[in-house]
Design an enzyme around this catalytic site. Structure first.
Site, short mmCIF file in Angstrom:
data_model
loop_
_atom_site.label_atom_id
_atom_site.label_comp_id
_atom_site.label_asym_id
_atom_site.label_seq_id
_atom_site.Cartn_x
_atom_site.Cartn_y
_atom_site.Cartn_z
N ASP A 1 0.83 -1.22 0.00
CA ASP A 1 0.00 0.00 0.00
C ASP A 1 0.85 1.25 0.00
OD1 ASP A 1 0.79 -0.59 2.73
OD2 ASP A 1 -0.63 0.93 3.40
N GLU B 1 0.09 -1.17 5.58
CA GLU B 1 1.15 -0.77 6.51
C GLU B 1 1.03 0.69 6.87
OE1 GLU B 1 5.18 0.72 7.76
OE2 GLU B 1 3.91 1.38 6.13
ZN LIG Z 1 6.79 2.18 4.00
#
Ligand SMILES: [Zn+2]
Length: 420
Positions: A92, A186
């Protein structure tokens, strides 16, 4: 000649760049309003692409689980006594800047001048961006000026893919069993949330999610989030005399009362901060979202206490207003967990030096998947990727540094293959 760190890095560079340019074009921005994992469908698009490519490379067990995690195995060469080692990156990109329609530009053989991007008058000035200064001769990848690049962390993804493809094609190069893991979300703090460490089955891992050449990070912030809700009294403004209590004005007073020297923009190195990152408000209700960060647990608690006290003092002056403060801890400083397994950092240092680079041991002013993975029992320091100016339209990456990271992974495999 372009400044590659080794012939291996130079050999890996073309494939690495090709992968990187392909991955950054997929919009994988995550969203903080997460109702499922992954938080956005674009992440699955890239993850499916990665599973297909891993299978093509020869990692036949590559699979995408129901939460959006990709895992795959590259079996060891040799006697197979070496421990299983993990390589992790996140698919992401940050919710803080658009990741839609990324059009990367490769500036071959950078000449050291100001780089002007085609959109929004965006420029990369080496006088401002210190990391860019001194990169003459590098091939620099930038955005077109109106999105982030997504080198955070598609540089890491491309480096792992390229290194694994190289190792799969070169069985004569020693390696332990490698487990590859690509995580979603994340950037919103959930990369490790549904990561199945048991199924991953590695004794330790490395995230490829750092920045400048040679970085080896085994220390992160310890982190908390605070959501401050102020409730006022809503009335028609024409009939408000003595009745209205404006929650948004009170929120403004709280913000004004917070110390200006305890912010991300006013602190550096080992100093912590309080960062207000989102404010919304009406007369009836205002919400301040803030994070607190420090390397020291006690200092983090002091920052949270300061935030709490400031809000309470402001709101106490208006008895008809109400205040709610919701504090949650996000991730711990991973050093505590990693220092119990010194071999993890030692092997990385040996691999980085093997690539002709001096390791740079800097604490991360942020967190990584490794912060929580280390706490969960998988010691996971962080390695450099060659990407810079993350989460902004000025994000850029050096092909030579990315290639150095991929080559470092190949060397890391060699270091672990020797260890019983
Ligand atoms: Zn990163």
């Amino acid at each position: 000649m372009a400044p590659f760190t080794s012939p291996l890095a130079e050999e890996l560079a073309p494939e690495l760049l090709e992968r990187f340019l392909r991955y950054v074009r997929v919009d994988t921005q995550s969203t903080r309003d997460r109702t499922q994992s992954p938080s956005t469908p674009g992440q699955l698009e890239l993850s499916r692409m990665l599973v297909d490519e891993l299978k093509q490379i020869g990692l036949g067990d590559a699979e995408l689980d129901e939460h959006g995690y990709v895992m795959a195995t590259l079996p060891a060469t040799g006697n197979g006594d070496a421990p299983t080692i993990g390589l992790i990156a996140h698919v992401d990109t940050s919710p803080d800047e658009s990741g839609t329609g990324v059009e990367p530009i490769v500036h071959r053989g950078y000449d050291g001048a100001v780089l002007s991007l085609p959109r929004n008058g965006a420029v990369l000035d080496p006088a401002v961006l210190k990391e860019l200064a001194g990169k003459e001769g590098h091939d620099i990848v930038t955005t077109s000026g109106d999105t982030l690049l997504g080198a955070d962390d598609k540089a890491g993804v491309a480096e792992i893919m390229t290194a694994v493809a190289y190792l799969a094609a070169h069985p004569e190069v020693p390696r332990p069993t490698l487990r590859v893991g690509f995580t979603p979300d994340e950037e919103i703090g959930h990369g490790a949330t549904l990561f199945d460490i048991e199924r991953f089955g590695a004794v330790c891992a490395y995230t490829l999610d750092g920045s400048k050449l040679g970085e080896l990070q085994d220390e992160t912030f310890t982190a908390a989030e605070a959501i401050i809700t102020v409730r006022g009294v809503e009335t028609h403004p024409g009939f408000a005399t003595g009745k209205m209590v404006n929650a948004t004005r009170l929120a403004g007073e709280i913000l004004a009362a917070l110390p200006a020297d305890l912010t991300p923009e006013a602190t550096a190195d080992r100093q912590g901060f309080i960062h207000v990152y989102e404010v919304s408000g009406t007369v009836g209700k205002a919400v301040i979202r803030a994070i607190a960060r420090d390397f020291d647990d006690d200092l983090l608690e002091q920052h949270i206490a300061l935030l709490r006290r400031t809000a309470e003092e402001v709101v106490a002056a208006e008895p008809r207003a109400r205040l709610d403060i919701d504090v949650s801890h996000q991730y711990p400083n991973m050093r505590t967990y990693i220092e119990r397994f010194p071999a993890v950092v030692e092997a990385a240092e040996e691999a980085i030096r093997g690539e002709g680079i001096e390791p740079v041991r800097t604490p991360i002013r942020g967190g990584t998947d490794g912060s929580r993975l280390s706490q969960m029992g998988l010691p996971t320091p962080n390695l450099f990727t060659g990407g810079h100016e993350y989460h902004s339209v000025r994000e850029w990456a050096s092909v030579q540094e990315m290639a150095a990271a991929a080559a470092t992974i190949v060397r890391l495999a060699g270091v672990w293959a020797k260890r019983p």
